[in-house]
Design a protein around this motif. Structure first.
Motif, PDB file in Angstrom:
ATOM      1  N   UNK A 186       0.843  -0.956   0.049  1.00  0.00           N
ATOM      2  CA  UNK A 186       0.074   0.080   0.051  1.00  0.00           C
ATOM      3  C   UNK A 186       0.859   1.337   0.035  1.00  0.00           C
ATOM      4  N   UNK A 187       0.179   2.374  -0.344  1.00  0.00           N
ATOM      5  CA  UNK A 187       0.831   3.673  -0.176  1.00  0.00           C
ATOM      6  C   UNK A 187       0.785   3.898   1.372  1.00  0.00           C
ATOM      7  N   UNK A 188       1.818   4.558   1.986  1.00  0.00           N
ATOM      8  CA  UNK A 188       1.727   4.739   3.247  1.00  0.00           C
ATOM      9  C   UNK A 188       0.720   5.777   3.753  1.00  0.00           C
ATOM     10  N   UNK A 189       0.017   5.416   5.167  1.00  0.00           N
ATOM     11  CA  UNK A 189      -0.935   6.218   5.149  1.00  0.00           C
ATOM     12  C   UNK A 189      -0.760   7.785   5.400  1.00  0.00           C
ATOM     13  N   UNK A 190       0.247   8.203   5.408  1.00  0.00           N
ATOM     14  CA  UNK A 190       0.553   9.740   5.318  1.00  0.00           C
ATOM     15  C   UNK A 190       0.463  10.237   4.129  1.00  0.00           C
ATOM     16  N   UNK A 191       0.678   9.302   3.038  1.00  0.00           N
ATOM     17  CA  UNK A 191       0.449   9.921   1.646  1.00  0.00           C
ATOM     18  C   UNK A 191      -1.084   9.586   1.049  1.00  0.00           C
ATOM     19  N   UNK A 192      -1.747   8.613   1.725  1.00  0.00           N
ATOM     20  CA  UNK A 192      -2.962   8.022   0.931  1.00  0.00           C
ATOM     21  C   UNK A 192      -3.902   9.147   0.652  1.00  0.00           C
ATOM     22  N   UNK A 193      -3.991  10.242   1.452  1.00  0.00           N
ATOM     23  CA  UNK A 193      -5.151  11.164   1.121  1.00  0.00           C
ATOM     24  C   UNK A 193      -4.645  12.129  -0.194  1.00  0.00           C
ATOM     25  N   UNK A 194      -3.396  12.313   0.034  1.00  0.00           N
ATOM     26  CA  UNK A 194      -3.040  13.348  -1.245  1.00  0.00           C
ATOM     27  C   UNK A 194      -2.884  12.267  -2.423  1.00  0.00           C
ATOM     28  N   UNK A 195      -2.688  11.048  -2.326  1.00  0.00           N
ATOM     29  CA  UNK A 195      -2.537  10.287  -3.627  1.00  0.00           C
ATOM     30  C   UNK A 195      -4.003   9.844  -4.054  1.00  0.00           C
ATOM     31  N   UNK A 196      -4.920   9.525  -3.407  1.00  0.00           N
ATOM     32  CA  UNK A 196      -6.348   9.518  -3.531  1.00  0.00           C
ATOM     33  C   UNK A 196      -6.791  10.749  -4.205  1.00  0.00           C
ATOM     34  N   UNK A 197      -6.360  12.041  -3.645  1.00  0.00           N
ATOM     35  CA  UNK A 197      -6.959  13.351  -4.452  1.00  0.00           C
ATOM     36  C   UNK A 197      -6.378  13.432  -5.868  1.00  0.00           C
ATOM     37  N   UNK A 198      -5.176  12.921  -6.002  1.00  0.00           N
ATOM     38  CA  UNK A 198      -4.509  12.987  -7.371  1.00  0.00           C
ATOM     39  C   UNK A 198      -5.407  12.048  -8.270  1.00  0.00           C
ATOM     40  N   UNK A 199      -5.514  10.852  -7.942  1.00  0.00           N
ATOM     41  CA  UNK A 199      -6.114   9.924  -8.647  1.00  0.00           C
ATOM     42  C   UNK A 199      -7.667  10.274  -8.933  1.00  0.00           C
ATOM     43  N   UNK A 200      -8.244  11.042  -8.007  1.00  0.00           N
ATOM     44  CA  UNK A 200      -9.574  11.496  -8.197  1.00  0.00           C
ATOM     45  C   UNK A 200      -9.513  12.557  -9.465  1.00  0.00           C
ATOM     46  N   UNK A 201      -8.476  13.120  -9.534  1.00  0.00           N
ATOM     47  CA  UNK A 201      -8.249  14.680 -10.503  1.00  0.00           C
ATOM     48  C   UNK A 201      -7.772  13.834 -11.851  1.00  0.00           C
ATOM     49  N   UNK A 202      -7.213  12.409 -11.889  1.00  0.00           N
ATOM     50  CA  UNK A 202      -7.023  11.732 -13.126  1.00  0.00           C
ATOM     51  C   UNK A 202      -5.550  12.508 -13.422  1.00  0.00           C
ATOM     52  N   UNK A 203      -4.790  12.653 -12.437  1.00  0.00           N
ATOM     53  CA  UNK A 203      -3.343  13.192 -12.719  1.00  0.00           C
ATOM     54  C   UNK A 203      -2.481  11.730 -13.236  1.00  0.00           C
ATOM     55  N   UNK A 204      -1.594  12.032 -14.153  1.00  0.00           N
ATOM     56  CA  UNK A 204      -0.766  11.286 -14.595  1.00  0.00           C
ATOM     57  C   UNK A 204       0.174  10.735 -13.456  1.00  0.00           C
ATOM     58  N   UNK A 205       0.066   9.425 -13.169  1.00  0.00           N
ATOM     59  CA  UNK A 205       1.131   8.931 -11.929  1.00  0.00           C
ATOM     60  C   UNK A 205       1.789   7.694 -12.500  1.00  0.00           C
ATOM     61  N   UNK A 206       3.055   7.871 -12.400  1.00  0.00           N
ATOM     62  CA  UNK A 206       3.629   6.578 -12.597  1.00  0.00           C
ATOM     63  C   UNK A 206       4.667   6.190 -11.467  1.00  0.00           C
ATOM     64  N   UNK A 207       4.776   4.884 -11.079  1.00  0.00           N
ATOM     65  CA  UNK A 207       5.407   4.346 -10.045  1.00  0.00           C
ATOM     66  C   UNK A 207       6.508   3.308 -10.474  1.00  0.00           C
ATOM     67  N   UNK A 208       7.575   3.003  -9.889  1.00  0.00           N
ATOM     68  CA  UNK A 208       8.619   2.228 -10.066  1.00  0.00           C
ATOM     69  C   UNK A 208       9.169   1.901  -8.953  1.00  0.00           C
ATOM     70  N   UNK A 209       9.787   0.681  -8.645  1.00  0.00           N
ATOM     71  CA  UNK A 209      10.625   0.046  -7.594  1.00  0.00           C
ATOM     72  C   UNK A 209      11.795   0.795  -7.603  1.00  0.00           C
ATOM     73  N   UNK A 210      12.118   1.551  -6.725  1.00  0.00           N
ATOM     74  CA  UNK A 210      13.468   2.425  -6.471  1.00  0.00           C
ATOM     75  C   UNK A 210      14.605   1.460  -5.768  1.00  0.00           C
ATOM     76  N   UNK A 211      14.169   0.512  -4.900  1.00  0.00           N
ATOM     77  CA  UNK A 211      15.081  -0.028  -4.475  1.00  0.00           C
ATOM     78  C   UNK A 211      14.521  -1.427  -3.890  1.00  0.00           C
ATOM     79  N   UNK A 212      15.365  -2.342  -3.845  1.00  0.00           N
ATOM     80  CA  UNK A 212      14.995  -3.700  -3.236  1.00  0.00           C
ATOM     81  C   UNK A 212      16.168  -4.202  -2.093  1.00  0.00           C
ATOM     82  N   UNK A 213      15.676  -4.239  -0.863  1.00  0.00           N
ATOM     83  CA  UNK A 213      16.698  -4.718   0.222  1.00  0.00           C
ATOM     84  C   UNK A 213      16.131  -5.843   0.957  1.00  0.00           C
ATOM     85  N   UNK A 214      16.604  -7.059   0.677  1.00  0.00           N
ATOM     86  CA  UNK A 214      15.967  -8.119   1.495  1.00  0.00           C
ATOM     87  C   UNK A 214      16.621  -8.427   2.832  1.00  0.00           C
ATOM     88  N   UNK A 215      17.628  -7.410   3.073  1.00  0.00           N
ATOM     89  CA  UNK A 215      18.359  -7.272   4.363  1.00  0.00           C
ATOM     90  C   UNK A 215      17.673  -6.469   5.518  1.00  0.00           C
TER      91      UNK A 215
END
Length: 230
Positions: A186-215
């Protein structure tokens, strides 16, 4: 920057040891002088075990200073450290700026559950945020213990957003999905409201994995970069 009404904002986040829930407990602003006040979910956080900061005992007071409060600068690396240039380069800073270093580093310490985040307040500008994906231990198939058994995810993989308005814990919850449609977290709770608003506004949002650290621990194994274009 997260600027609103002429002020540059940072939110202070506290994570409960008992419930693992993250709360927005305060905000730090800069506009000529610095102000700190509690707000957001601080009273719910108190019910979950949060204790007011020693320097700021009153939940209803606005604290002001001409300098960044010592309780926050003490969380930053000393500007006289031999490797301070490496640290500044890491956070893309040309010079030592304590407020910007606080904003970009988060100023997390191993002795408490506090960190600063750069909130999403302006929905009409391009936005880039880098953060840890929340809730991954419940979806990657590792049970929070067996990292080798987790779903294979690599740096650069694109991930996708889907709102979950019927989530019983957060009506603004937003899921991360992989290309096959599998929920990763999930999106962290502290960003969820802002991201929800961006999605409602149909903004272009792209997300990629920035780093993977299994340690890392299971709350910090997947870091995501989210970019919003207007």
């Amino acid at each position: 920057m997260s600027v609103k009404d002429g002020k540059d904002y940072l939110y202070l986040i506290w994570k409960s040891e008992r419930t693992r829930k993250q709360y927005i407990v305060g905000q730090l602003t800069k506009n000529g002088q610095y102000e700190f006040r509690y707000g957001g979910e601080v009273r719910s956080a108190v019910d979950d075990g949060f204790q007011p900061l020693l320097c700021f005992p009153d939940l209803d007071k606005v604290y002001e200073s001409n300098r960044l409060f010592t309780i926050f600068t003490s969380r930053l690396p000393d500007r006289k450290r031999k490797n301070i240039r490496e640290i500044l380069n890491k956070y893309d800073l040309d010079e030592y700026d304590d407020f910007m270093l606080l904003k970009r580093s988060g100023a997390r310490l191993p002795i408490d559950n506090l960190e600063f985040i750069d909130p999403i307040l302006d929905f009409d500008r391009n936005v880039t945020r880098i953060f840890y994906m929340a809730g991954v231990r419940h979806y990657l198939g590792c049970d929070g213990k067996h990292c080798a058994h987790a779903v294979e995810i690599t740096r650069g993989d694109e991930v996708f957003l889907r709102r979950e308005p019927d989530n019983q814990y957060d009506a603004d919850a937003v899921q991360f999905l992989d290309a096959s449609g599998k929920v990763l977290g999930y999106i962290p709770r502290y960003y969820s409201k802002g991201v929800t608003e961006l999605l409602k506004l149909k903004k272009q949002i792209t997300c990629h994995i920035y780093n993977v650290d299994r340690n890392k621990n299971c709350n910090e194994c997947l870091k995501v970069i989210m970019e919003v274009m207007n």
